[in-house]
Design an enzyme around this catalytic site. Structure first.
Site, PDB file in Angstrom:
ATOM      1  N   ASP A 174       0.932  -1.273  -0.110  1.00 38.71           N
ATOM      2  CA  ASP A 174       0.080   0.072  -0.008  1.00 38.71           C
ATOM      3  C   ASP A 174       0.975   1.159  -0.083  1.00 38.71           C
ATOM      4  OD1 ASP A 174      -2.937   1.158   0.858  1.00 38.71           O
ATOM      5  OD2 ASP A 174      -1.327   2.295   1.909  1.00 38.71           O
TER       6      ASP A 174
ATOM      7  N   HIS B 296      -7.602   9.511  -1.866  1.00 37.05           N
ATOM      8  CA  HIS B 296      -7.219   9.397  -0.534  1.00 37.05           C
ATOM      9  C   HIS B 296      -7.722  10.164   0.677  1.00 37.05           C
ATOM     10  CE1 HIS B 296      -2.673   9.056   1.358  1.00 37.05           C
ATOM     11  NE2 HIS B 296      -3.541   9.001   2.107  1.00 37.05           N
TER      12      HIS B 296
ATOM     13  N   TYR C  61       2.901   9.967  -0.403  1.00 37.40           N
ATOM     14  CA  TYR C  61       4.152   9.386   0.561  1.00 37.40           C
ATOM     15  C   TYR C  61       5.478   9.683  -0.110  1.00 37.40           C
ATOM     16  CZ  TYR C  61       0.244   6.542   2.668  1.00 37.40           C
ATOM     17  OH  TYR C  61      -0.937   5.948   3.249  1.00 37.40           O
TER      18      TYR C  61
ATOM     19  N   LYS D  78      -2.939   5.750  -4.160  1.00 39.26           N
ATOM     20  CA  LYS D  78      -3.770   6.691  -3.787  1.00 39.26           C
ATOM     21  C   LYS D  78      -3.769   8.059  -4.376  1.00 39.26           C
ATOM     22  CE  LYS D  78      -3.676   4.676   0.856  1.00 39.26           C
ATOM     23  NZ  LYS D  78      -2.294   4.567   1.044  1.00 39.26           N
TER      24      LYS D  78
HETATM   25  N1  LIG Z   1      -5.496   6.168   3.842  1.00 38.44           N
HETATM   26  C1  LIG Z   1      -4.858   6.762   4.623  1.00 38.44           C
HETATM   27  O1  LIG Z   1      -5.255   8.167   4.999  1.00 38.44           O
HETATM   28  C2  LIG Z   1      -3.982   6.481   5.777  1.00 38.44           C
HETATM   29  C3  LIG Z   1      -3.213   7.051   6.717  1.00 38.44           C
HETATM   30  C4  LIG Z   1      -2.244   6.193   7.491  1.00 38.44           C
HETATM   31  C5  LIG Z   1      -1.962   5.261   7.237  1.00 38.44           C
HETATM   32  N2  LIG Z   1      -2.309   4.529   6.035  1.00 38.44           N
HETATM   33  C6  LIG Z   1      -1.725   3.416   5.490  1.00 38.44           C
HETATM   34  O2  LIG Z   1      -1.654   2.397   6.593  1.00 38.44           O
HETATM   35  C7  LIG Z   1      -0.418   1.795   6.920  1.00 38.44           C
HETATM   36  C8  LIG Z   1      -0.505   1.321   8.440  1.00 38.44           C
HETATM   37  O3  LIG Z   1      -0.504   2.612   9.278  1.00 38.44           O
HETATM   38  P1  LIG Z   1       0.918   3.099  10.067  1.00 38.44           P
HETATM   39  O4  LIG Z   1       1.873   2.733   9.357  1.00 38.44           O
HETATM   40  O5  LIG Z   1       0.622   4.563  10.155  1.00 38.44           O
HETATM   41  O6  LIG Z   1       0.533   2.715  11.511  1.00 38.44           O
HETATM   42  P2  LIG Z   1       0.535   0.975  12.013  1.00 38.44           P
HETATM   43  O7  LIG Z   1       0.672   0.025  10.943  1.00 38.44           O
HETATM   44  O8  LIG Z   1      -0.648   1.146  12.994  1.00 38.44           O
HETATM   45  O9  LIG Z   1       1.749   1.100  13.156  1.00 38.44           O
HETATM   46  C9  LIG Z   1       2.952   1.132  12.431  1.00 38.44           C
HETATM   47  C10 LIG Z   1       4.206   1.303  13.855  1.00 38.44           C
HETATM   48  O10 LIG Z   1       3.975   0.318  14.707  1.00 38.44           O
HETATM   49  C11 LIG Z   1       5.164  -0.296  14.877  1.00 38.44           C
HETATM   50  N3  LIG Z   1       5.268  -1.730  14.633  1.00 38.44           N
HETATM   51  C12 LIG Z   1       4.786  -2.621  13.583  1.00 38.44           C
HETATM   52  N4  LIG Z   1       4.644  -3.951  13.950  1.00 38.44           N
HETATM   53  C13 LIG Z   1       5.157  -3.964  15.312  1.00 38.44           C
HETATM   54  C14 LIG Z   1       5.255  -4.876  16.202  1.00 38.44           C
HETATM   55  N5  LIG Z   1       4.941  -6.432  15.783  1.00 38.44           N
HETATM   56  N6  LIG Z   1       5.717  -4.566  17.393  1.00 38.44           N
HETATM   57  C15 LIG Z   1       6.020  -3.561  17.727  1.00 38.44           C
HETATM   58  N7  LIG Z   1       5.990  -2.450  16.971  1.00 38.44           N
HETATM   59  C16 LIG Z   1       5.277  -2.699  15.882  1.00 38.44           C
HETATM   60  C17 LIG Z   1       6.206   0.346  13.729  1.00 38.44           C
HETATM   61  O11 LIG Z   1       7.308   0.390  14.355  1.00 38.44           O
HETATM   62  P3  LIG Z   1       8.600  -0.333  13.723  1.00 38.44           P
HETATM   63  O12 LIG Z   1       8.889   0.053  12.280  1.00 38.44           O
HETATM   64  O13 LIG Z   1       9.711  -0.226  14.714  1.00 38.44           O
HETATM   65  O14 LIG Z   1       8.382  -1.810  13.671  1.00 38.44           O
HETATM   66  C18 LIG Z   1       5.280   1.589  13.458  1.00 38.44           C
HETATM   67  O15 LIG Z   1       5.910   2.519  14.232  1.00 38.44           O
HETATM   68  C19 LIG Z   1       0.333   2.839   6.350  1.00 38.44           C
HETATM   69  O16 LIG Z   1       1.658   2.594   6.215  1.00 38.44           O
HETATM   70  C20 LIG Z   1      -0.228   3.369   5.289  1.00 38.44           C
HETATM   71  O17 LIG Z   1       0.046   2.403   4.001  1.00 38.44           O
HETATM   72  C21 LIG Z   1      -3.245   4.952   5.291  1.00 38.44           C
END
Ligand SMILES: NC(=O)c1ccc[n+]([C@@H]2O[C@H](COP(=O)([O-])OP(=O)(O)OC[C@H]3O[C@@H](n4cnc5c(N)ncnc54)[C@H](OP(=O)(O)O)[C@@H]3O)[C@@H](O)[C@H]2O)c1
Length: 267
Positions: free
Chosen positions: A34, A97, A39, A64
């Site tokens: 994704d 988005h 980004y 997006k």
């Molecule tokens: N459509 C939208 O508007 C929108 C908005 C936000 C996000 N997104 C999408 O959703 C995806 C996910 O959201 P996100 O990346 O913001 O947040 P997330 O997946 O909720 O959290 C990522 C965070 O969690 C940590 N993490 C992941 N696995 C872990 C584990 N097993 N143990 C401990 N820590 C862990 C990662 O750190 P480490 O790197 O240290 O593992 C990172 O800091 C994004 O990357 C993006 O592609 C979309």
């Protein structure tokens, strides 16, 4: 239409960090990536995919469209630019988005352009992100029932979005949960820790398994190979009814993301 249930997020990651994350994930068996125009990492993602050697046909790539490209005469050109960066002829899923009310381009215009992108074969499926019930309804009116594959929304044990998810289910639209880990916040939760201990699992696996069991797609991101590997094992974790009921009670309207000018009025 189908949205794969487990993917890799890439928000906040650029350059070598995203190249390493995507390559590790693909080596570990992830096949869904994704990304988004905003980004600023589509070219890095494209490079990582090319270097991984995984055939395009095995992959599911989502991007997006960013708000500045919503106009009918810009959306498809911007998508072609994204495809070039991603080194592919098509994406599997193309999303709007943010609804961005007041951005100057009305919903019927950008939804029609999105549908046109699908007609041209530049994307296999189309969808929306961060849309509330009313805007999803309007989007369905423009492109037709059954055309919107997913609404990608912030959803975690702390923000369960009961009204919106019920509506999406009724419409046959897959929910994609982003920030299922609330960007790490839920990892400190004592109830989730207790459930994790019971199953000899990690807290992240519990949060991801909870979303998967509710029928949602998830796209967690990580810069660490061990986290990428262990998160993927959430697919094998089966939570029981008691676990699910305890997690349901963690709802606290814990929204992390709501940018002014982009976000709708949330349900
Ligand atoms: N459509 C939208 O508007 C929108 C908005 C936000 C996000 N997104 C999408 O959703 C995806 C996910 O959201 P996100 O990346 O913001 O947040 P997330 O997946 O909720 O959290 C990522 C965070 O969690 C940590 N993490 C992941 N696995 C872990 C584990 N097993 N143990 C401990 N820590 C862990 C990662 O750190 P480490 O790197 O240290 O593992 C990172 O800091 C994004 O990357 C993006 O592609 C979309």
């Amino acid at each position: 239409m189908s949205i794969p249930s487990f993917g890799l997020g890439t928000f906040r990651l650029t350059g070598q960090a995203v190249i390493d994350s995507v390559k590790s994930a693909l080596e570990l068996g992830y096949r869904v990536v994704d990304t988004a125009q905003i980004y600023q990492n589509e070219a890095d993602v494209g490079q990582a995919i090319a270097e991984s050697g995984v055939p395009r046909s095995e992959l599911f790539i989502t991007t997006k469209i960013w708000v500045e490209n919503y106009a009918a005469d810009k959306l498809i050109a911007s998508l072609r630019d994204s495809l070039q960066k991603l080194r592919t002829d098509y994406v599997d899923l193309l999303l709007i988005h943010w609804p961005a009310p007041g951005n100057g381009v009305e919903l019927p215009e950008y939804m029609a352009a999105l549908a046109e992108a699908k007609k041209l074969g530049l994307t296999r499926q189309i969808g929306v992100s961060n849309f509330n019930i009313e805007l999803t309804r309007q989007a369905i009116e423009v492109v037709g029932k059954g055309e919107i594959a997913t609404n990608q929304i912030e959803l975690s044990p702390y923000l369960q979005n009961a009204k919106l998810t019920a509506f999406l289910k009724e419409q046959g639209i897959t929910v994609t949960s982003y920030m299922t880990l609330a960007y790490g916040k839920v990892l400190k939760d004592p109830v989730l820790a207790d459930i994790a201990a019971k199953h000899k699992a990690t807290v992240a696996q519990v949060a991801l398994a909870w979303a998967l069991q509710l029928g949602y797609a998830v796209i967690p991101s990580s810069t660490k190979r061990e986290n990428l590997a262990s998160n993927l094992l959430a697919r094998d974790l089966k939570l029981d009814a008691d676990d699910m009921a305890r997690i349901a009670k963690l709802e606290r309207n814990g929204r992390e993301v709501s940018p002014d000018g982009l976000a709708p009025i949330w349900d």
